[in-house]
Write an enzyme that holds these catalytic residues in place. Structure first.
Site, PDB file in Angstrom:
ATOM      1  N   THR A 186       0.854  -1.194   0.000  1.00  0.00           N
ATOM      2  CA  THR A 186       0.000   0.000   0.000  1.00  0.00           C
ATOM      3  C   THR A 186       0.882   1.234   0.000  1.00  0.00           C
ATOM      4  OG1 THR A 186       0.028   0.064   2.388  1.00  0.00           O
ATOM      5  CG2 THR A 186      -1.817  -1.081   1.377  1.00  0.00           C
ATOM      6  N   GLU A 331      -6.066  -3.201  -0.652  1.00  0.00           N
ATOM      7  CA  GLU A 331      -6.492  -4.287   0.241  1.00  0.00           C
ATOM      8  C   GLU A 331      -7.683  -5.056  -0.304  1.00  0.00           C
ATOM      9  OE1 GLU A 331      -5.612  -1.272   1.085  1.00  0.00           O
ATOM     10  OE2 GLU A 331      -4.603  -1.186   3.026  1.00  0.00           O
ATOM     11  N   LYS A 439     -12.829  19.214   9.826  1.00  0.00           N
ATOM     12  CA  LYS A 439     -13.663  19.195  11.034  1.00  0.00           C
ATOM     13  C   LYS A 439     -13.896  20.617  11.506  1.00  0.00           C
ATOM     14  CE  LYS A 439     -12.099  14.635  12.352  1.00  0.00           C
ATOM     15  NZ  LYS A 439     -10.744  14.422  11.784  1.00  0.00           N
ATOM     16  N   TRP A 444     -18.544  17.676  10.193  1.00  0.00           N
ATOM     17  CA  TRP A 444     -17.599  17.361   9.123  1.00  0.00           C
ATOM     18  C   TRP A 444     -17.988  18.037   7.821  1.00  0.00           C
ATOM     19  CZ3 TRP A 444     -16.749  11.316   9.510  1.00  0.00           C
ATOM     20  CH2 TRP A 444     -16.087  11.045  10.725  1.00  0.00           C
TER      21      TRP A 444
HETATM   22  P1  AMP Z   1      -5.045   2.529  -3.027  1.00  0.00           P
HETATM   23  O1  AMP Z   1      -4.983   1.384  -2.122  1.00  0.00           O
HETATM   24  O2  AMP Z   1      -3.749   3.236  -3.202  1.00  0.00           O
HETATM   25  O3  AMP Z   1      -5.672   2.189  -4.345  1.00  0.00           O
HETATM   26  O4  AMP Z   1      -5.994   3.595  -2.339  1.00  0.00           O
HETATM   27  C1  AMP Z   1      -7.292   3.286  -1.967  1.00  0.00           C
HETATM   28  C2  AMP Z   1      -8.021   4.540  -1.591  1.00  0.00           C
HETATM   29  O5  AMP Z   1      -8.154   5.406  -2.713  1.00  0.00           O
HETATM   30  C3  AMP Z   1      -9.445   4.317  -1.136  1.00  0.00           C
HETATM   31  O6  AMP Z   1      -9.522   3.899   0.194  1.00  0.00           O
HETATM   32  C4  AMP Z   1     -10.060   5.690  -1.369  1.00  0.00           C
HETATM   33  O7  AMP Z   1      -9.750   6.600  -0.326  1.00  0.00           O
HETATM   34  C5  AMP Z   1      -9.360   6.143  -2.619  1.00  0.00           C
HETATM   35  N1  AMP Z   1     -10.213   5.862  -3.776  1.00  0.00           N
HETATM   36  C6  AMP Z   1     -10.126   4.836  -4.627  1.00  0.00           C
HETATM   37  N2  AMP Z   1     -11.071   4.925  -5.578  1.00  0.00           N
HETATM   38  C7  AMP Z   1     -11.781   6.042  -5.313  1.00  0.00           C
HETATM   39  C8  AMP Z   1     -12.902   6.694  -5.908  1.00  0.00           C
HETATM   40  N3  AMP Z   1     -13.473   6.235  -7.008  1.00  0.00           N
HETATM   41  N4  AMP Z   1     -13.366   7.822  -5.317  1.00  0.00           N
HETATM   42  C9  AMP Z   1     -12.801   8.322  -4.200  1.00  0.00           C
HETATM   43  N5  AMP Z   1     -11.739   7.775  -3.611  1.00  0.00           N
HETATM   44  C10 AMP Z   1     -11.238   6.646  -4.144  1.00  0.00           C
END
Ligand code: AMP
Length: 542
Positions: A186, A331, A439, A444
């Site tokens: 990640t 994840e 916040k 929020w």
């Molecule tokens: P990653 O593991 O780097 O792909 O990041 C995952 C995170 O990216 C998620 O928990 C979200 O916060 C953000 N994310 C992924 N897809 C979207 C989406 N379509 N809209 C908003 N946030 C997103």
């Protein structure tokens, strides 16, 4: 319990490529190579070469469960490594070359990579890494002898020579479907990156589900160009989804600029594509500048960050492309939701349909999802109340590699770290990353909502909303924005644009115009960096 009498066949990823090689043998895989020319061959060729790579790995002493790293862009050789490695029972570990070398060194060490294959334009990075990663025994340059980089790295090998030395007479072994297939770390905004370890079973199930009509709607009639890199959560599953369906694949290599992408979309008659919003923003800007239209692209999937509604609209209205919002995370392999309207939405006006389309989408069968309040109590699906988004399912992680970070689950659910609403039709909408909500006075404010409004202003190219410390309200919103080239817009103009679109107390307190916004290695706005650079910012009247 009466047991069913079906065959006991494990779900193994090599079966996806074998299927494509047998039943879609002449379907093409096209790549823009790092060396320059466009390369094209078929699924039959891809499987034959993946088998040779599996044999080469065995000759190098790689055995089942060993990790094989890649530092590479989207290409046919990367695909061969995905399948050759996982197919022989080892684990492909995709590394993000955009990370800082120190982070890559940490990840390589943590994963205990034995071999790393790399694209030749990353040779300078490999030269830096090699001395820091003594446990890596071989560095494989993904090229032929004529293009070998002149670098001084111990155990440097040439990919084409390696596979040319093998016979290809190799049967994919069968093994436990719970065996690990791929490892991906990640991005980790705090602490060290953590490894998510996918299994053969989770990967095949995810590929099945992702192919469904209300997800990627993949088929043997699609031509898919994944802009999302193969090092970003398995390229959202596309290297598995495409062979499962026999779709033509087009790999853009390292050239992700508007001009190069547009050229490939047109010459290869791409129908379906996928990537993060920042990539689309620059492609659309390029197309607008040059007055271009798509001939064949019908759908553009966007995820990784919230897709600005203005972008979804531009895709549809200027280019006739359906821009589909998807949400997921490392994840989750990554897909959790996908936005496709239901039959009942057909009767709605375009504007009302659009209000649904900007959401992150409906949950995909296989993933279960809920939103909870601070006490862990499930909240109603009314599209209004927001809470912490929790997921579970066979392609959701149960814990990080080597137990890093302890047990992440809460009563069997994985907390995503996202804050969301779910409406009565099951459409989920992210209001924020929990770390990014603003916040104010105990309530929020959604930074994503503010960003979406700012980006709908014709003079704004990109915008971020962050909370700035405030003596009375705890935090108040600041918009940090980039103007479109040549556009004229003042702080007052932009603030006025928010009026009537949000509650009064959500109104940003100030606007800062900047030349650039910081992004993470996976193309997301880096709010962390932004908050650090604006930590001493004084809002008007404070
Ligand atoms: P990653 O593991 O780097 O792909 O990041 C995952 C995170 O990216 C998620 O928990 C979200 O916060 C953000 N994310 C992924 N897809 C979207 C989406 N379509 N809209 C908003 N946030 C997103």
């Amino acid at each position: 319990m009466l047991r069913g009498l079906m065959m006991d066949q494990p779900l193994i990823v090599s079966s996806l490529l074998s299927h494509a090689a047998r039943f879609h043998s002449d379907t093409e895989i096209v790549s823009r190579t790092i060396e320059g020319p466009i390369h094209r061959y078929t699924y039959r060729d891809a499987e034959a070469r993946a088998k040779r790579f599996a044999q080469a790995l065995a000759r190098l002493g790689v055995t089942q469960s060993d990790r094989v790293g890649t530092l590479a862009w989207n290409s046919y050789r990367h695909l061969e490594i995905y399948y050759g490695t996982a197919g022989m029972g080892a684990v492909v570990h995709t590394l993000n070359p955009r990370l800082f070398p120190d982070q890559i060194t940490y990840i390589v060490g943590h994963a205990e990579d034995r071999v790393i294959a790399f694209d030749i334009n990353l040779a300078p990075l490999v030269e830096k890494l090699a001395s820091q990663c003594p446990a890596v025994k071989c560095w494989i340059a993904m090229t032929d002898r004529a293009h070998m980089p002149a670098i001084n790295v111990p155990g440097l090998l040439c990919y084409e020579e390696l596979i040319a030395a093998e016979s290809g007479a190799f049967e994919w072994p069968s093994f436990d479907e719970y065996a690990a297939t791929c490892l991906c770390y990640t991005s980790g905004t705090t602490g060290n990156p953590k490894g998510v370890l996918y299994s053969h079973r989770s990967t095949v199930l995810h590929a099945y589900a992702a192919s469904l009509p209300d997800v990627f709607a993949c088929s043997a009639r699609e031509v898919i160009l994944p802009v999302v890199p193969m090092f970003h959560v398995n390229c959202w599953g596309i290297p598995y989804i495409a062979p499962l369906n026999g779709a033509k694949l087009v790999f853009p290599g390292a050239a992700l600029d508007g001009k190069s992408l547009y050229e490939l979309f047109e010459t290869e008659q791409v129908t379906l594509t996928a990537g993060v919003p920042t990539v689309w923003l620059s492609l659309l800007a390029y197309m607008k500048r040059h007055g271009l239209k798509f001939s064949t692209v019908r759908r553009a999937v966007v995820g990784g960050s919230a897709a600005p509604p203005a972008m979804i609209k531009e895709f549809r209205e200027l280019y006739g492309v359906e821009c589909q919002h998807a949400w997921g995370m490392t994840e989750m392999s990554p897909l959790g939701t996908f936005n496709v309207l239901k039959a009942k939405h057909r009767a709605l006006s375009r504007e009302s349909q659009f209000a649904v389309q900007v959401k992150q989408g409906r949950v995909i069968y296989g993933v279960d999802m809920k939103i909870v309040d601070a006490d862990g109590k499930a909240l109603a699906h009314d599209g209004v109340g927001f809470g912490d988004l929790m997921v579970r399912g066979p392609w959701v992680t149960s814990g990080y590699f080597k137990g890093e970070g302890g047990d992440p689950l809460v009563d069997g659910w994985f907390p995503t770290g996202d804050v969301a609403t779910i409406d009565a039709d099951g459409f989920m909408q992210i209001t924020d990353r929990s770390k990014d909500v603003i916040k104010s006075g105990g309530e929020w404010i959604s930074s994503i909502d503010l960003e979406n409004i700012a980006m709908a202003h014709p003079a704004i190219a990109e915008a971020a909303a962050i909370g700035i410390a405030h003596p009375k309200w705890d935090e108040r919103p600041l918009i940090v924005a980039i103007k479109r080239p040549g556009a004229m817009v003042t702080r007052e103009d932009l603030l006025k644009f928010f009026e009537g679109k949000i509650a009064k107390w959500w109104m940003p307190d100030d606007v800062a115009f900047v030349a650039e916004l910081p992004h993470t290695a996976t193309g997301k706005l880096s709010k962390l960096t932004l908050r650090q650079s604006f930590k001493d910012y004084k809002l008007p009247g404070t």
